[in-house]
Write a protein that holds these residues in place. Structure first.
Motif, short mmCIF file in Angstrom:
data_model
loop_
_atom_site.label_atom_id
_atom_site.label_comp_id
_atom_site.label_asym_id
_atom_site.label_seq_id
_atom_site.Cartn_x
_atom_site.Cartn_y
_atom_site.Cartn_z
N ALA A 298 0.83 -1.20 0.00
CA ALA A 298 0.00 0.00 0.00
C ALA A 298 0.87 1.24 0.00
O ALA A 298 1.84 1.36 0.74
N ALA A 299 0.52 2.17 -0.85
CA ALA A 299 1.33 3.37 -0.98
C ALA A 299 1.32 4.21 0.28
O ALA A 299 2.27 4.93 0.56
N ASN A 300 0.24 4.11 1.05
CA ASN A 300 0.13 4.95 2.24
C ASN A 300 0.54 4.21 3.51
O ASN A 300 0.22 4.63 4.60
N ALA A 301 1.24 3.06 3.37
CA ALA A 301 1.65 2.31 4.55
C ALA A 301 2.69 3.09 5.33
O ALA A 301 3.57 3.74 4.76
N ALA A 302 2.56 3.05 6.65
CA ALA A 302 3.53 3.72 7.50
C ALA A 302 4.90 3.07 7.33
O ALA A 302 5.00 1.87 7.09
N GLU A 303 5.96 3.86 7.44
CA GLU A 303 7.31 3.34 7.26
C GLU A 303 7.82 2.78 8.58
O GLU A 303 7.91 3.48 9.58
N ALA A 304 8.15 1.49 8.58
CA ALA A 304 8.58 0.83 9.81
C ALA A 304 10.07 1.03 10.03
O ALA A 304 10.86 1.07 9.07
N PRO A 305 10.51 1.15 11.28
CA PRO A 305 11.94 1.26 11.58
C PRO A 305 12.65 -0.07 11.31
O PRO A 305 12.00 -1.11 11.16
N PRO A 306 13.99 -0.06 11.25
CA PRO A 306 14.73 -1.33 11.17
C PRO A 306 14.30 -2.24 12.33
O PRO A 306 14.12 -1.78 13.45
N ARG A 307 14.16 -3.54 12.07
CA ARG A 307 13.56 -4.43 13.06
C ARG A 307 14.15 -5.83 13.07
O ARG A 307 13.56 -6.76 13.65
N LEU A 308 15.29 -6.00 12.43
CA LEU A 308 16.00 -7.27 12.52
C LEU A 308 17.08 -7.14 13.59
O LEU A 308 17.95 -6.28 13.50
N TRP A 309 17.00 -7.99 14.60
CA TRP A 309 17.96 -7.91 15.71
C TRP A 309 19.01 -9.00 15.58
O TRP A 309 18.69 -10.18 15.40
N TYR B 88 19.83 -14.30 14.61
CA TYR B 88 18.98 -13.16 14.27
C TYR B 88 17.54 -13.45 14.68
O TYR B 88 17.06 -14.58 14.59
N ILE B 89 16.86 -12.39 15.12
CA ILE B 89 15.43 -12.48 15.45
C ILE B 89 14.69 -11.40 14.68
O ILE B 89 15.03 -10.21 14.77
N LEU B 90 13.67 -11.80 13.93
CA LEU B 90 12.79 -10.87 13.22
C LEU B 90 11.39 -10.99 13.79
O LEU B 90 10.76 -12.03 13.67
N PRO B 91 10.87 -9.94 14.44
CA PRO B 91 9.48 -9.98 14.91
C PRO B 91 8.52 -9.79 13.74
O PRO B 91 8.72 -8.92 12.90
N VAL B 92 7.50 -10.62 13.67
CA VAL B 92 6.56 -10.57 12.55
C VAL B 92 5.13 -10.61 13.07
O VAL B 92 4.88 -11.02 14.21
N THR B 93 4.21 -10.18 12.25
CA THR B 93 2.80 -10.42 12.52
C THR B 93 2.40 -11.66 11.71
O THR B 93 3.17 -12.17 10.91
N HIS B 94 1.19 -12.11 11.92
CA HIS B 94 0.68 -13.22 11.11
C HIS B 94 -0.33 -12.68 10.09
O HIS B 94 -1.21 -13.41 9.64
N ASN B 95 -0.15 -11.40 9.74
CA ASN B 95 -1.09 -10.75 8.83
C ASN B 95 -0.50 -10.38 7.48
O ASN B 95 -1.24 -10.10 6.55
N TYR C 214 13.12 -6.24 2.08
CA TYR C 214 13.67 -6.88 0.88
C TYR C 214 15.16 -6.61 0.70
O TYR C 214 15.88 -7.48 0.20
N ARG C 215 15.62 -5.45 1.10
CA ARG C 215 17.03 -5.11 0.89
C ARG C 215 17.95 -5.58 2.00
O ARG C 215 19.13 -5.86 1.76
N THR C 216 17.42 -5.65 3.23
CA THR C 216 18.28 -5.99 4.37
C THR C 216 17.94 -7.34 4.97
O THR C 216 18.82 -8.18 5.18
N VAL C 217 16.68 -7.57 5.25
CA VAL C 217 16.27 -8.79 5.96
C VAL C 217 16.39 -10.02 5.09
O VAL C 217 17.00 -11.04 5.49
N VAL C 218 15.83 -9.97 3.89
CA VAL C 218 15.79 -11.17 3.04
C VAL C 218 17.19 -11.70 2.73
O VAL C 218 17.43 -12.92 2.85
N PRO C 219 18.16 -10.86 2.33
CA PRO C 219 19.50 -11.41 2.06
C PRO C 219 20.12 -12.13 3.27
O PRO C 219 20.75 -13.18 3.10
#
Length: 341
Positions: free
Chosen positions: A20-31, A46-53, A64-69
């Protein structure tokens, strides 16, 4: 392999999505977590907090640029999963209390899961000379087949099955999912997306952080709340009635996710979205087991954990029943927690 097995394996399949174009921008969240366990073994994970949504705010450039690699390079990817097929889920030792309401809930649960399976069974190929009666008979045969595959499932088996049918519908029949508005599109859950990407690229080291029976045991441990929990989750997962959030609800959930990541604490928005996760068997008991595993497996290669926010972060300030999140517990035991920029 029967249809139920194929459907469950399709849990890892992916569907197209739009952010969504109007989605809020989330801070870095991979620990990144580094430290030493009781045996003196050092390592990191590494721990990535996620929702189930599958929120739009989760599917951002940072992901896509940081977490996925990093997730793709990990030696082992772990996420929450029952790790079993619906038919393998055992029945709870103590059945529902024998009340009219509970019998109705369980009867409807079986009927709804059978209907959801019927919805994804391909129609029989038309043959020359087929009449309308022939088509009706073929559909009735499919209905009987769906009923035969689901009638003996345990309560938790019904939940596993319904979740897999939703994923299959998202993958193969997105047109069958009701839409709240023209701009809504299904987005995959982050953990399932990572597992799918790794499997697609030949990285077979994907696993459940839960032992085989942990989730079903946690469900059975809900006691008198079990019927309502079953009812709620089947309604949420039912692909024939799947009601995506409205645009305003999506924005609100995105904002709640961003706030939670920033504060490392759940908030009212996410507590509402995660209703039912505050029970000790579902969150706290599993956190105890996970924390022990994280420490025990240091030095065994880089592990990447994608875990629900209710497990990772602190509970909402007004939630007095919940336990500390994994990040705080790791810090308290001497581990260093640093966010990956």
């Amino acid at each position: 392999m029967n249809l139920t097995s194929r459907t469950v394996l399709n849990t890892f399949a992916i569907v197209g999505f739009c952010v969504a174009a109007n989605a809020a921008e989330a801070p870095p969240r991979l620990w990144e977590v580094t430290g030493k366990n009781e045996q003196g073994v050092t390592g990191k994970f590494y721990i990535l907090p996620v929702t189930h949504n599958g929120l739009a705010a989760e599917h951002d450039d940072y992901f896509y640029r940081t977490v996925v690699p990093i997730a793709m390079q990990a030696d082992l990817f772990l996420h929450e999963s029952s790790g079993m097929l619906p038919a393998d889920a055992p029945a709870c030792p103590i059945p529902f209390a024998d009340t009219t309401e509970n019998r109705e809930i369980l009867g409807k649960a079986h009927a709804d899961v059978a209907r959801a399976l019927l919805n994804i069974i391909p129609p029989a190929a038309a043959m020359p000379g087929d009449t309308e009666n022939d088509r009706l008979q073929a559909r009735e045969a499919s209905r009987i087949f769906a009923h035969s595959l689901t009638r003996d499932l345990s309560e938790y088996g019904l939940i596993i099955a319904m979740g897999s049918y939703l994923t299959k519908t998202q993958e193969s029949h997105p047109e069958r999912l009701p839409k709240a508005d023209a701009g809504y599109a299904s987005r995959p859950e982050i953990a399932r997306y990572i597992a799918y990407r790794r499997q697609k690229d030949g990285k077979k080291a994907n696993a459940s952080i839960d032992e085989k029976y942990d989730l079903v045991n946690a469900y059975c441990g809900l006691g008198k709340d079990r019927p309502r929990y079953l009812q709620r989750w089947l309604a949420l997962l039912d692909p024939t009635k799947f009601a995506p959030p409205s645009k305003n609800e999506l924005v609100r959930m995105d904002e709640g996710f961003v706030d939670a990541v920033r504060d490392k604490q759940l908030n009212g928005v996410l507590v509402d979205a995660l209703a039912g996760y505050g029970d000790a068997p579902i969150v706290c008991d599993r956190n105890d087991k996970w924390l022990a595993k994280m420490k025990q497996n240091l030095g065994g290669g880089i592990r990447f954990y994608a875990l629900g926010m209710a497990h990772v972060f602190q509970p909402a300030p007004n939630d007095k029943k919940r336990c500390d999140g994994l990040l705080l517990r790791l810090e308290k035991t001497g581990f260093t927690i640093s966010v990956v920029k």
